[in-house]
Design a protein around this motif. Structure first.
Motif, mmCIF file in Angstrom:
data_model
loop_
_atom_site.group_PDB
_atom_site.id
_atom_site.type_symbol
_atom_site.label_atom_id
_atom_site.label_comp_id
_atom_site.label_asym_id
_atom_site.label_seq_id
_atom_site.Cartn_x
_atom_site.Cartn_y
_atom_site.Cartn_z
ATOM 1 N N LEU A 65 -24.429 44.761 -0.210
ATOM 2 C CA LEU A 65 -23.079 44.242 -0.386
ATOM 3 C C LEU A 65 -22.980 43.112 -1.394
ATOM 4 O O LEU A 65 -21.920 42.919 -2.005
ATOM 5 C CB LEU A 65 -22.535 43.750 0.964
ATOM 6 N N THR A 66 -24.023 42.334 -1.551
ATOM 7 C CA THR A 66 -23.955 41.149 -2.411
ATOM 8 C C THR A 66 -25.149 41.108 -3.355
ATOM 9 O O THR A 66 -26.150 41.788 -3.161
ATOM 10 C CB THR A 66 -23.908 39.863 -1.566
ATOM 11 N N GLY A 67 -25.030 40.277 -4.394
ATOM 12 C CA GLY A 67 -26.042 40.187 -5.430
ATOM 13 C C GLY A 67 -25.565 40.831 -6.712
ATOM 14 O O GLY A 67 -24.486 41.418 -6.772
ATOM 15 N N SER A 68 -26.355 40.717 -7.757
ATOM 16 C CA SER A 68 -25.949 41.228 -9.067
ATOM 17 C C SER A 68 -26.326 42.682 -9.281
ATOM 18 O O SER A 68 -25.845 43.317 -10.211
ATOM 19 C CB SER A 68 -26.566 40.373 -10.176
ATOM 20 N N GLN A 69 -27.212 43.240 -8.436
ATOM 21 C CA GLN A 69 -27.552 44.658 -8.471
ATOM 22 C C GLN A 69 -27.347 45.200 -7.062
ATOM 23 O O GLN A 69 -28.095 44.859 -6.148
ATOM 24 C CB GLN A 69 -29.005 44.866 -8.931
ATOM 25 N N ARG A 70 -26.310 46.037 -6.884
ATOM 26 C CA ARG A 70 -25.911 46.462 -5.547
ATOM 27 C C ARG A 70 -26.000 47.980 -5.441
ATOM 28 O O ARG A 70 -25.240 48.704 -6.078
ATOM 29 C CB ARG A 70 -24.476 45.988 -5.247
ATOM 30 N N ILE A 71 -26.945 48.447 -4.630
ATOM 31 C CA ILE A 71 -27.128 49.888 -4.463
ATOM 32 C C ILE A 71 -26.227 50.411 -3.358
ATOM 33 O O ILE A 71 -25.859 49.691 -2.431
ATOM 34 C CB ILE A 71 -28.594 50.237 -4.165
ATOM 35 N N VAL A 72 -25.860 51.676 -3.459
ATOM 36 C CA VAL A 72 -25.109 52.352 -2.410
ATOM 37 C C VAL A 72 -25.460 53.832 -2.463
ATOM 38 O O VAL A 72 -25.566 54.415 -3.541
ATOM 39 C CB VAL A 72 -23.588 52.145 -2.570
ATOM 40 N N GLY A 73 -25.698 54.434 -1.301
ATOM 41 C CA GLY A 73 -26.043 55.851 -1.304
ATOM 42 C C GLY A 73 -26.321 56.369 0.092
ATOM 43 O O GLY A 73 -26.029 55.706 1.097
ATOM 44 N N THR A 74 -26.898 57.551 0.162
ATOM 45 C CA THR A 74 -27.094 58.276 1.405
ATOM 46 C C THR A 74 -28.558 58.265 1.817
ATOM 47 O O THR A 74 -29.448 58.361 0.974
ATOM 48 C CB THR A 74 -26.621 59.738 1.231
ATOM 49 N N ILE A 75 -28.790 58.146 3.130
ATOM 50 C CA ILE A 75 -30.130 58.221 3.712
ATOM 51 C C ILE A 75 -30.340 59.624 4.283
ATOM 52 O O ILE A 75 -29.523 60.105 5.070
ATOM 53 C CB ILE A 75 -30.305 57.173 4.823
ATOM 54 N N TYR A 76 -31.429 60.274 3.879
ATOM 55 C CA TYR A 76 -31.770 61.615 4.359
ATOM 56 C C TYR A 76 -33.081 61.573 5.134
ATOM 57 O O TYR A 76 -34.112 61.204 4.565
ATOM 58 C CB TYR A 76 -31.961 62.576 3.181
ATOM 59 N N PRO A 77 -33.101 61.961 6.397
ATOM 60 C CA PRO A 77 -34.388 62.095 7.089
ATOM 61 C C PRO A 77 -35.271 63.109 6.349
ATOM 62 O O PRO A 77 -34.776 64.087 5.800
ATOM 63 C CB PRO A 77 -33.990 62.624 8.468
ATOM 64 N N ASP A 78 -36.581 62.838 6.349
ATOM 65 C CA ASP A 78 -37.494 63.749 5.644
ATOM 66 C C ASP A 78 -38.669 64.166 6.505
ATOM 67 O O ASP A 78 -38.848 65.342 6.777
ATOM 68 C CB ASP A 78 -37.989 63.108 4.350
ATOM 69 N N ASP A 79 -39.488 63.214 6.940
ATOM 70 C CA ASP A 79 -40.606 63.544 7.803
ATOM 71 C C ASP A 79 -40.759 62.423 8.834
ATOM 72 O O ASP A 79 -39.980 61.479 8.837
ATOM 73 C CB ASP A 79 -41.885 63.795 6.984
#
Length: 215
Positions: free
Chosen positions: A139-153
């Protein structure tokens, strides 16, 4: 591809810039990433470039640690061995929905002479369940990631998303621009501690590791 918009806009309060120490007003959360259902196969969503990056995670990690130690960060790495060890993943890798404190450590450098180790302070992250899917948003900072989490193993999940920079108030759709795409492995490394390992990110470093702990 991830096409619809994230329902609603998340309001945020003032936060520190991720690259300095000056205070800035947090901006609206990226709004163009719609989570895909958790049962969806990440391999059907991932770009060719990100598939390659994910497959080369161990090579990136070994190289990044070597550069960080060469730059004088050996003591800091040894002081938190489970965080930096590439074989420390535990079962149940998916973090539950909730608020988190998160910080990024950048290991290695893309260019000669660049810093081999940079650790940023903690910012705000949230894991949200929307329509049966899980999203991770910084939510905060100069580089803000957003995306989806996929279970894998049993010991790893996959994160696919994008990054918003500076004062941008939205994020591109995943897959539109390789320089903004973010791909990584999510692992649990303690009773309530997770990390998002991002091999060969587009900017600055060889490996980014985002630490997540409950707020």
């Amino acid at each position: 591809m991830i096409a619809a918009r994230l329902a609603g806009t998340i309001a945020m309060t003032a936060a520190l810039c991720g690259c300095g120490g000056r205070e800035r007003t947090a901006i609206a959360a990226p709004s163009e990433v719609q989570p895909i259902a958790v049962e969806a196969n990440w391999r059907a969503q991932v770009t060719v470039a990100d598939r390659r990056r994910l497959s080369e995670w161990r090579t990136a990690w070994i190289s990044a640690l070597r550069q960080a130690r060469a730059g004088g960060a050996g003591d800091r790495i040894d002081a938190d061995a489970s965080f930096y060890a590439f074989d420390a993943a535990l079962t149940d890798p998916v973090p539950p929905a909730g608020d988190y404190r998160c910080r990024t450590v950048k290991l290695g450098a893309k260019t000669a002479g660049g810093p081999g180790y940079v650790a940023y302070p903690f910012f705000r992250c949230v894991v949200s369940k929307i329509g049966g899917a899980l999203t991770l948003t910084k939510l905060t900072g100069s580089q803000r990631i957003v995306g989806t989490i996929y279970p894998d193993d049993p010991t790893r999940a996959v994160f696919l998303g994008t990054v918003a920079l500076g004062d941008e108030q939205g994020a591109m759709r995943y897959g539109r621009d390789n320089s903004r795409d973010v791909a990584g492995w999510i692992e649990r490394i303690g009773p309530a501690r997770w990390r998002l390992v991002q091999p060969y990110p587009a900017f600055e470093s060889t490996l980014d590791v985002l630490e997540l702990v409950p707020a």
